[in-house]
Design an enzyme around this catalytic site. Structure first.
Site, mmCIF file in Angstrom:
data_model
loop_
_atom_site.group_PDB
_atom_site.id
_atom_site.type_symbol
_atom_site.label_atom_id
_atom_site.label_comp_id
_atom_site.label_asym_id
_atom_site.label_seq_id
_atom_site.Cartn_x
_atom_site.Cartn_y
_atom_site.Cartn_z
ATOM 1 N N ASP A 1 3.971 -51.561 76.993
ATOM 2 C CA ASP A 1 3.306 -52.603 77.784
ATOM 3 C C ASP A 1 3.158 -52.172 79.241
ATOM 4 O OD1 ASP A 1 2.111 -55.006 78.285
ATOM 5 O OD2 ASP A 1 3.957 -56.179 78.324
ATOM 6 N N ASN B 1 -4.832 -58.500 70.048
ATOM 7 C CA ASN B 1 -5.591 -57.695 71.015
ATOM 8 C C ASN B 1 -7.106 -57.746 70.790
ATOM 9 O OD1 ASN B 1 -3.058 -55.070 71.311
ATOM 10 N ND2 ASN B 1 -3.394 -56.856 72.606
HETATM 11 C C1 FPP Z 1 -0.295 -52.705 76.401
HETATM 12 O O1 FPP Z 1 -0.583 -52.707 77.778
HETATM 13 C C2 FPP Z 1 -0.869 -51.557 75.696
HETATM 14 C C3 FPP Z 1 -1.779 -51.595 74.674
HETATM 15 C C4 FPP Z 1 -2.306 -52.862 74.139
HETATM 16 C C5 FPP Z 1 -2.328 -50.375 74.062
HETATM 17 C C6 FPP Z 1 -1.431 -49.186 73.915
HETATM 18 C C7 FPP Z 1 -2.278 -48.016 73.571
HETATM 19 C C8 FPP Z 1 -2.106 -46.757 74.011
HETATM 20 C C9 FPP Z 1 -0.979 -46.300 74.872
HETATM 21 C C10 FPP Z 1 -3.153 -45.768 73.598
HETATM 22 C C11 FPP Z 1 -2.841 -44.688 72.664
HETATM 23 C C12 FPP Z 1 -1.859 -44.916 71.631
HETATM 24 C C13 FPP Z 1 -1.660 -44.166 70.521
HETATM 25 C C14 FPP Z 1 -0.452 -44.412 69.721
HETATM 26 C C15 FPP Z 1 -2.588 -43.134 70.030
HETATM 27 P P1 FPP Z 1 -1.473 -53.898 78.381
HETATM 28 O O2 FPP Z 1 -2.913 -53.499 78.299
HETATM 29 O O3 FPP Z 1 -1.140 -55.169 77.687
HETATM 30 O O4 FPP Z 1 -0.985 -53.922 79.877
HETATM 31 P P2 FPP Z 1 -0.878 -55.203 80.841
HETATM 32 O O5 FPP Z 1 0.122 -56.135 80.228
HETATM 33 O O6 FPP Z 1 -0.400 -54.621 82.124
HETATM 34 O O7 FPP Z 1 -2.239 -55.797 80.932
#
Ligand code: FPP
Length: 247
Positions: free
Chosen positions: A21, A69
């Site tokens: 996150d 998501n």
């Molecule tokens: C959460 O941060 C993250 C995600 C929803 C996506 C995670 C994906 C990756 C790291 C990409 C690649 C992964 C793999 C395994 C190939 P957020 O967007 O919710 O952050 P925020 O809470 O600060 O908005």
């Protein structure tokens, strides 16, 4: 002494799960678009996978895309799907070289076709690897998983393949998408949020939870070592008392 050297390798968590996150907030801090955060999150995925495999952790599960998501702006969803496809394709060689098996949990059939195909291919090509299993939670939600198990069991009861009253925890677990995967012993969430967000609700019954303020794109091997060291300082009682578990 460095952090890695302090880890007791005989008491490693067999399975570590991670809620990655803080990508969006990290990008905002840097004055960039959210996808920049996800792109930089890939480096943290690589480092964490490498560190876990080097230590001898057996399973690493990463929450890469939740069912919820889909509600994000289409541009972010599309960019994330593209990133997943390119990352899986790019990292396949490294997974193979390092003897890492890829698996996925979640409603993966309903991912965009390109993403689904790429994923299946990588799973197939790495299926005989034995050093560590990397599990990607994709289009995953624990309530979806539980409801799917409930429906399958109800159907089996209707078809007389299961007797109501004989349904045990083992029966239930066999219908989850984690059927052949041991429960996580350590769950890490980055970015300072202290929620579970519909992740592995059944499987984390006795899991140790670890929250760190670090945003996912900044998570490095030392942060994983810190989490494991913290885990090793805890006494896991499983409902018993201290004297019973320390005997
Ligand atoms: C959460 O941060 C993250 C995600 C929803 C996506 C995670 C994906 C990756 C790291 C990409 C690649 C992964 C793999 C395994 C190939 P957020 O967007 O919710 O952050 P925020 O809470 O600060 O908005």
């Amino acid at each position: 002494m460095d952090l890695k050297a302090q880890i007791d390798l005989t008491r490693l968590p067999r399975h570590i799960a991670v809620i990655m996150d803080g990508n969006g907030r990290w990008a905002k801090q840097h004055g960039k678009m959210r996808i920049f955060g996800h792109q930089n999150g890939v480096k943290a995925v690589r480092e964490t996978t490498e560190a876990a495999a080097e230590l001898g952790v057996e399973y690493l599960t990463l929450y890469a895309f939740s069912t919820e998501n889909w509600g994000r702006p289409a541009s972010e969803v599309n960019a994330l799907m593209t990133l997943l496809v390119t990352t899986i394709r790019k990292e396949l060689k490294t997974l193979t070289k390092n003897n890492i098996r890829l698996q996925a949990i979640g409603d993966i059939k309903n991912l965009p076709e390109k993403c689904y195909k790429e994923l299946l291919e990588a799973i197939e090509l790495t299926k005989d690897n034995t050093r560590m299993t990397l599990v990607l939670a994709l289009n995953y939600s624990a309530r979806w998983e539980i409801m799917q198990a409930v429906n399958n069991i109800a159907q089996a009861a209707k078809d007389n393949n299961i007797q109501p009253g004989n349904i045990t925890e083992t029966t239930f677990e066999a219908h989850l998408s984690t059927a052949d995967i041991p429960d996580p012993e350590l769950l890490i969430r980055t970015s300072g949020e202290t929620r579970i967000s519909n992740f592995l609700l059944w499987q984390i019954a006795y899991c140790e939870l670890y929250f760190t303020p670090i945003f996912w794109p900044e998570f490095r091997k030392d942060n994983l070592y810190e989490a494991i060291l913290n885990f090793q300082q805890r006494e896991r009682r499983f409902g018993k008392i201290s004297e019973q578990v320390s005997e």
